[in-house]
Design a protein around this motif. Sequence first.
Motif, PDB file in Angstrom:
ATOM      1  N   PRO A 166       0.823  -1.204   0.000  1.00  0.00           N
ATOM      2  CA  PRO A 166       0.000   0.000   0.000  1.00  0.00           C
ATOM      3  C   PRO A 166       0.857   1.255   0.000  1.00  0.00           C
TER       4      PRO A 166
ATOM      5  N   LEU B 217       1.894   3.995   1.633  1.00  0.00           N
ATOM      6  CA  LEU B 217       2.055   4.687   2.904  1.00  0.00           C
ATOM      7  C   LEU B 217       3.432   5.338   2.917  1.00  0.00           C
TER       8      LEU B 217
ATOM      9  N   LEU C  81      -1.816   6.143   7.536  1.00  0.00           N
ATOM     10  CA  LEU C  81      -2.402   4.873   7.972  1.00  0.00           C
ATOM     11  C   LEU C  81      -3.815   5.073   8.498  1.00  0.00           C
TER      12      LEU C  81
ATOM     13  N   LYS D 153      -5.947   5.617   5.273  1.00  0.00           N
ATOM     14  CA  LYS D 153      -6.071   4.516   4.333  1.00  0.00           C
ATOM     15  C   LYS D 153      -6.661   3.257   4.969  1.00  0.00           C
ATOM     16  N   ALA D 154      -6.468   3.083   6.281  1.00  0.00           N
ATOM     17  CA  ALA D 154      -7.087   1.945   6.969  1.00  0.00           C
ATOM     18  C   ALA D 154      -8.501   2.276   7.436  1.00  0.00           C
TER      19      ALA D 154
ATOM     20  N   ASN E 239       3.410  -1.489   5.955  1.00  0.00           N
ATOM     21  CA  ASN E 239       2.283  -2.064   5.221  1.00  0.00           C
ATOM     22  C   ASN E 239       0.944  -1.768   5.884  1.00  0.00           C
ATOM     23  N   GLY E 240       0.964  -1.130   7.073  1.00  0.00           N
ATOM     24  CA  GLY E 240      -0.287  -0.795   7.728  1.00  0.00           C
ATOM     25  C   GLY E 240      -0.304  -1.141   9.201  1.00  0.00           C
TER      26      GLY E 240
ATOM     27  N   ASP F 207      -6.330  -4.176   1.401  1.00  0.00           N
ATOM     28  CA  ASP F 207      -7.196  -3.536   2.381  1.00  0.00           C
ATOM     29  C   ASP F 207      -7.100  -4.235   3.741  1.00  0.00           C
TER      30      ASP F 207
ATOM     31  N   LEU G  26      -3.731  -3.489   5.331  1.00  0.00           N
ATOM     32  CA  LEU G  26      -3.738  -2.163   5.941  1.00  0.00           C
ATOM     33  C   LEU G  26      -4.437  -2.174   7.295  1.00  0.00           C
ATOM     34  N   LYS G  27      -5.551  -2.878   7.371  1.00  0.00           N
ATOM     35  CA  LYS G  27      -6.349  -2.907   8.597  1.00  0.00           C
ATOM     36  C   LYS G  27      -5.721  -3.801   9.666  1.00  0.00           C
TER      37      LYS G  27
END
Length: 473
Positions: free
Chosen positions: A8, A10, A24, A27-28, A281-282, A338, A341-342
Amino acid sequence: MRAMAKTPVLTPQAEDFPRWYQDLINKAELADNGPVRGTMVIRPYGYGLWERMQHEMDARIKNAGAQNAYFPLFIPQSYLTREAEHVEGFAPELAVVTHGGGKELEEPVVVRPTSETIINDYFSKWVQSYRDLPLLINQWANVVRWEMRPRVFLRTTEFLWQEGHTAHATYEDARDYAAYIHREVYADFMVNVLGIDVVLGRKTPRERFAGAINTLTLEGMMGDGKALQMGTSHELGTNFAKAFQTRYLTADGRQELVWQTSWGTSTRMVGGLIMSHGDDNGLRVPPRLAAVQVVVMAIKGEESVARVRELGGTLRAAGLRVHVDDRVDTPFGRRAVDWELKGVPVRIEIGPRDLEAGTAMLVRRIPGGKEAVPADALTALLPKVLEDDQALLLEQSRRRRESRTTDVSTVEEAAAAAAAGGWARIPWAVLGEEGEAKLAEQAVSVRCLVAEDGSVPEADDAPGTVALVARAY
């Protein structure tokens, strides 16, 4: 061929940690800035993290004997003036309402910055004799402190929290209860659920809560080496009892002031979670906290969809918190990014080839990596995987703190260690209040005082006391 998830977009932590943090959050889909400066809108995924924190904390608070209640958001301004140190400490942050219903109010009201004053007004009515003690109350609420330098989750004008308030018959009872909350409620939750290796310590008089005689704190090291105060527990002595005349009749017929505590944690813990465990990466969510521990993903095809739905039900029945992602009309790579990220701890990916082989792709967010495993082994395998990954996060947090903490012997060395992105340990007898003031000029603070063995000292001047020094959020 299984589509590969792309990294992602970031900002790398090493390049710009504050920008990475904000990227973050956006995007999360954790939160957005609110329409009034310093406020925030917590989005469903971010609020789900807070709900899980509430769930875990609330159980621990109730096990400590406290009951939940609710007190008004608006507090008469005169209440705050009854305790001089308290009002002086909060005056710069107050939001004051002067008009209501189109008219000027006879007395301005303060939007709750904390509830010591209004709760003490009611404690003075509810407490009559020793039989009414201890009185142990907690509330989940929002508070407003007018923040000059807002940052989502960390410092916002309005935030969510829990605040506990108690009244006791003796100093010893109040002292021991504040310490119990500090250790058995807050530290237990932060270490064993959030996976953050917090330091338990005592605040210096300079950093103490306004109106308290002692403040206990929990300090976590974030990914950039700065400190974050994760929660506090205060001994209030009889300061508020004197101001509000909160007295009780003893067993032998004497009138005595109650001894009190207050303690709180807030949505700041969400920010601490992000900055402690997030990577380029999140987010990485500790499995014990995660609202979704396992996401089961169908790659493509109706048979894959049917299989992930079946498997999701099986894993839920085994006690796991599972989300089934059967959106095969959305590209698999986009969905994988997705969930990455979460920070969902585990992804189970199933496509046509997995169906033929009777396998599933197990993707672990926390240590990284993936492997094909027998699909029918997942129910037995996943609980151990999740516990291993929970332990790994805590170990990484501990290693970071230990590797970036330096023992120093001068104020200059302490300031240099903090400026370099770490913590410093210095004897309190060497630093003292004069050295603390010098550090403050360089935006460096004494986060807490600890004993040489890492325990909480019983007094500021206890022999062997060490000051933990850092820059902080």
